[in-house]
Scaffold this motif. Structure first.
Motif, PDB file in Angstrom:
ATOM      1  N   ALA A  75      15.313   7.162  -1.702  1.00  0.00           N
ATOM      2  CA  ALA A  75      15.922   5.923  -1.217  1.00  0.00           C
ATOM      3  C   ALA A  75      14.945   5.179  -0.322  1.00  0.00           C
ATOM      4  N   TYR A  76      14.912   3.865  -0.507  1.00  0.00           N
ATOM      5  CA  TYR A  76      14.051   3.014   0.309  1.00  0.00           C
ATOM      6  C   TYR A  76      14.890   1.974   1.030  1.00  0.00           C
ATOM      7  N   LEU A  77      14.421   1.596   2.210  1.00  0.00           N
ATOM      8  CA  LEU A  77      14.976   0.436   2.908  1.00  0.00           C
ATOM      9  C   LEU A  77      13.858  -0.590   3.038  1.00  0.00           C
ATOM     10  N   PHE A  78      13.991  -1.697   2.299  1.00  0.00           N
ATOM     11  CA  PHE A  78      13.027  -2.792   2.411  1.00  0.00           C
ATOM     12  C   PHE A  78      13.575  -3.751   3.460  1.00  0.00           C
ATOM     13  N   LEU A  79      12.920  -3.786   4.607  1.00  0.00           N
ATOM     14  CA  LEU A  79      13.465  -4.522   5.745  1.00  0.00           C
ATOM     15  C   LEU A  79      12.563  -5.694   6.113  1.00  0.00           C
ATOM     16  N   GLY A  80      13.166  -6.877   6.295  1.00  0.00           N
ATOM     17  CA  GLY A  80      12.354  -8.024   6.727  1.00  0.00           C
ATOM     18  C   GLY A  80      13.078  -9.326   6.467  1.00  0.00           C
ATOM     19  N   PRO A  81      12.449 -10.459   6.854  1.00  0.00           N
ATOM     20  CA  PRO A  81      13.085 -11.766   6.663  1.00  0.00           C
ATOM     21  C   PRO A  81      13.261 -12.093   5.182  1.00  0.00           C
ATOM     22  N   GLU A  82      14.170 -13.017   4.909  1.00  0.00           N
ATOM     23  CA  GLU A  82      14.393 -13.452   3.527  1.00  0.00           C
ATOM     24  C   GLU A  82      13.144 -14.106   2.949  1.00  0.00           C
ATOM     25  N   HIS A  83      13.023 -14.025   1.639  1.00  0.00           N
ATOM     26  CA  HIS A  83      11.935 -14.694   0.897  1.00  0.00           C
ATOM     27  C   HIS A  83      10.543 -14.191   1.270  1.00  0.00           C
ATOM     28  N   THR A  84      10.446 -12.920   1.698  1.00  0.00           N
ATOM     29  CA  THR A  84       9.111 -12.411   2.009  1.00  0.00           C
ATOM     30  C   THR A  84       8.623 -11.398   0.971  1.00  0.00           C
ATOM     31  N   GLY A  85       9.302 -11.320  -0.174  1.00  0.00           N
ATOM     32  CA  GLY A  85       8.797 -10.469  -1.248  1.00  0.00           C
ATOM     33  C   GLY A  85       9.572  -9.172  -1.431  1.00  0.00           C
ATOM     34  N   ARG A  86      10.646  -8.987  -0.661  1.00  0.00           N
ATOM     35  CA  ARG A  86      11.379  -7.715  -0.745  1.00  0.00           C
ATOM     36  C   ARG A  86      12.002  -7.504  -2.124  1.00  0.00           C
ATOM     37  N   ALA A  87      12.663  -8.551  -2.657  1.00  0.00           N
ATOM     38  CA  ALA A  87      13.345  -8.401  -3.947  1.00  0.00           C
ATOM     39  C   ALA A  87      12.330  -8.233  -5.077  1.00  0.00           C
ATOM     40  N   THR A  88      11.224  -8.968  -4.998  1.00  0.00           N
ATOM     41  CA  THR A  88      10.188  -8.820  -6.025  1.00  0.00           C
ATOM     42  C   THR A  88       9.597  -7.411  -5.972  1.00  0.00           C
ATOM     43  N   ALA A  89       9.353  -6.913  -4.753  1.00  0.00           N
ATOM     44  CA  ALA A  89       8.801  -5.560  -4.614  1.00  0.00           C
ATOM     45  C   ALA A  89       9.766  -4.528  -5.193  1.00  0.00           C
ATOM     46  N   ALA A  90      11.079  -4.769  -5.041  1.00  0.00           N
ATOM     47  CA  ALA A  90      12.067  -3.827  -5.585  1.00  0.00           C
ATOM     48  C   ALA A  90      11.975  -3.793  -7.116  1.00  0.00           C
ATOM     49  N   ILE A  91      11.836  -4.976  -7.724  1.00  0.00           N
ATOM     50  CA  ILE A  91      11.684  -5.037  -9.183  1.00  0.00           C
ATOM     51  C   ILE A  91      10.391  -4.331  -9.608  1.00  0.00           C
ATOM     52  N   ARG A  92       9.304  -4.587  -8.867  1.00  0.00           N
ATOM     53  CA  ARG A  92       8.019  -3.946  -9.214  1.00  0.00           C
ATOM     54  C   ARG A  92       8.119  -2.422  -9.107  1.00  0.00           C
ATOM     55  N   LEU A  93       8.826  -1.951  -8.070  1.00  0.00           N
ATOM     56  CA  LEU A  93       8.966  -0.499  -7.921  1.00  0.00           C
ATOM     57  C   LEU A  93       9.789   0.064  -9.083  1.00  0.00           C
ATOM     58  N   ALA A  94      10.862  -0.637  -9.448  1.00  0.00           N
ATOM     59  CA  ALA A  94      11.672  -0.197 -10.595  1.00  0.00           C
ATOM     60  C   ALA A  94      10.803  -0.160 -11.855  1.00  0.00           C
ATOM     61  N   HIS A 116       0.833  -1.189   0.000  1.00  0.00           N
ATOM     62  CA  HIS A 116       0.000   0.000   0.000  1.00  0.00           C
ATOM     63  C   HIS A 116       0.881   1.257   0.000  1.00  0.00           C
ATOM     64  N   ALA A 117       1.921   1.245   0.833  1.00  0.00           N
ATOM     65  CA  ALA A 117       2.815   2.402   0.926  1.00  0.00           C
ATOM     66  C   ALA A 117       3.516   2.654  -0.414  1.00  0.00           C
ATOM     67  N   LEU A 118       3.953   1.567  -1.057  1.00  0.00           N
ATOM     68  CA  LEU A 118       4.673   1.724  -2.325  1.00  0.00           C
ATOM     69  C   LEU A 118       3.734   2.218  -3.427  1.00  0.00           C
ATOM     70  N   ARG A 119       2.545   1.627  -3.459  1.00  0.00           N
ATOM     71  CA  ARG A 119       1.564   2.063  -4.463  1.00  0.00           C
ATOM     72  C   ARG A 119       1.242   3.542  -4.295  1.00  0.00           C
ATOM     73  N   ALA A 120       1.025   3.944  -3.046  1.00  0.00           N
ATOM     74  CA  ALA A 120       0.671   5.345  -2.783  1.00  0.00           C
ATOM     75  C   ALA A 120       1.797   6.269  -3.244  1.00  0.00           C
ATOM     76  N   ALA A 121       3.060   5.850  -3.016  1.00  0.00           N
ATOM     77  CA  ALA A 121       4.193   6.686  -3.423  1.00  0.00           C
ATOM     78  C   ALA A 121       4.251   6.819  -4.939  1.00  0.00           C
ATOM     79  N   VAL A 122       3.995   5.700  -5.631  1.00  0.00           N
ATOM     80  CA  VAL A 122       4.040   5.728  -7.100  1.00  0.00           C
ATOM     81  C   VAL A 122       2.873   6.549  -7.643  1.00  0.00           C
ATOM     82  N   ASP A 123       1.656   6.288  -7.128  1.00  0.00           N
ATOM     83  CA  ASP A 123       0.462   6.989  -7.619  1.00  0.00           C
ATOM     84  C   ASP A 123       0.542   8.480  -7.329  1.00  0.00           C
ATOM     85  N   GLY A 124       1.130   8.829  -6.166  1.00  0.00           N
ATOM     86  CA  GLY A 124       1.222  10.237  -5.794  1.00  0.00           C
ATOM     87  C   GLY A 124       2.294  10.975  -6.578  1.00  0.00           C
TER      88      GLY A 124
END
Ligand SMILES: [Zn+2]
Length: 330
Positions: free
Chosen positions: A27-46, A13-21
């Protein structure tokens, strides 16, 4: 195409709002355990920052497709893997230097240059100090995404310049649904969702790559056979694991996690809670192990596995910690 990430709605939701706005952070810090979607979210944001249609990321346009394929000239990823397939110990100052050079150039193919650093918590301190120079003077049309598990390994000055997006473990039902969407049968989706321990990325990998489950089988066999080994063989195993730990920490930590998951399941079976086990496809073996050992023995061994993992993370001498684990096995 939506963002195609299982769970972690708040992050998305936060990422979508940033893109839509129209005003995403530099710079972003995607923080959390491995394999929880951080790398995919980075590609989607790019993709979203370069997509050419109204509702980005579309996944269909040339920009989106080239970023997904990893061949877009404006999207750079720094990792621990080098070109000759060697896994480095950390992300070095010279890697960051090279990246900084690339980020001074105008976007060539798309609108926004994106740098993804994964794992950012593996940057050496000098690398972090170099990166800080870039974060302090953000260039227009540049986005930097740091992917990390442990934020305390990042300098406070870096953290404070990043918009932080938290990722967490995902409920088994959501992972199951994501797997079914990707063509898994109901049974397989249920099993992989349980085994994933809340990590949709692991489950999706396991669905498409049979080697993931093969490796799991080997690890489980080791977890079970350990207790039948004579002490001399156990000590040899401790030595092997200790050597392996020096080469690839994460692999050995992961192995201990799998061992812990197995013996936790054995305890559940002993407590009559078979419906809650993760290793759903090993019912017979779990029953076998549950009837061969006492509850106290297994509880003590499970505790020892968890403690050993902590010692290894804290850099206690690995050989000593692993020897002690072998002595604690029933
Ligand atoms: Zn697109």
């Amino acid at each position: 195409m939506a963002w195609q990430i299982a769970g972690n709605e708040r992050a998305l939701h936060a990422l979508r709002a940033a893109v839509d706005g129209g005003s995403p952070a530099h710079a972003y810090l995607f923080l959390g355990p491995e394999h929880t979607g951080r790398a995919t979210a980075a590609i989607r944001l790019a993709q979203a920052l370069n997509c050419t249609v109204d509702d980005p990321p579309c996944g269909e346009c040339t920009q989106c497709r080239r970023i997904e394929a990893g061949i877009h000239s404006d999207v750079v990823t720094l990792t621990l893997e080098s070109d000759d397939n060697v896994v480095r110990k950390n992300i070095s100052e010279s890697q960051v230097d090279e990246l900084r050079g690339a980020l001074t150039l105008k976007a060539y193919e798309g609108r926004t240059r994106v740098a993804i650093i994964n794992p950012a918590d593996a940057m050496s301190e000098s690398a972090q100090n170099k990166l800080l120079l870039t974060l302090e003077e953000p260039a227009p049309s540049v986005a930097i995404i740091l992917i990390a598990t442990e934020d305390e390994k990042l300098l406070e000055t870096i953290r404070s310049r990043c918009a932080r997006i938290d990722f967490g473990l995902v409920a088994a039902d959501e992972i199951k649904a994501a797997l079914i969407e990707r063509g898994a049968t109901l049974d397989n989706a249920r099993l992989l969702a349980r085994l994933s321990g809340g990590r949709p990325g692991w489950a999706i990998d396991a669905l498409s790559d049979p080697r993931v489950l093969e490796r799991r089988r080997e690890v489980l066999d080791a977890a079970r056979s350990l207790v039948r080994l004579p002490m001399a063989d156990r000590m040899e195993l401790a030595e092997k694991l200790s050597d392996a730990f020096k080469r690839d920490r994460d692999a050995v930590l992961h192995q201990l996690d799998e061992w812990a998951a197995w013996w936790r399941d054995v305890l559940l079976v002993q407590s009559g809670a078979s419906d809650r086990v993760a290793n759903l496809d090993h019912d017979r073996e779990l029953q076998e192990d549950a009837s061969s050992h006492s509850r106290a023995e297994i509880a003590a061994f499970l505790q020892a596995i968890i403690e050993t993992r902590t010692y290894l993370v804290e850099n206690v001498q690995s050989r000593i910690a692993l020897d002690a684990l072998m002595l604690a096995a029933p």
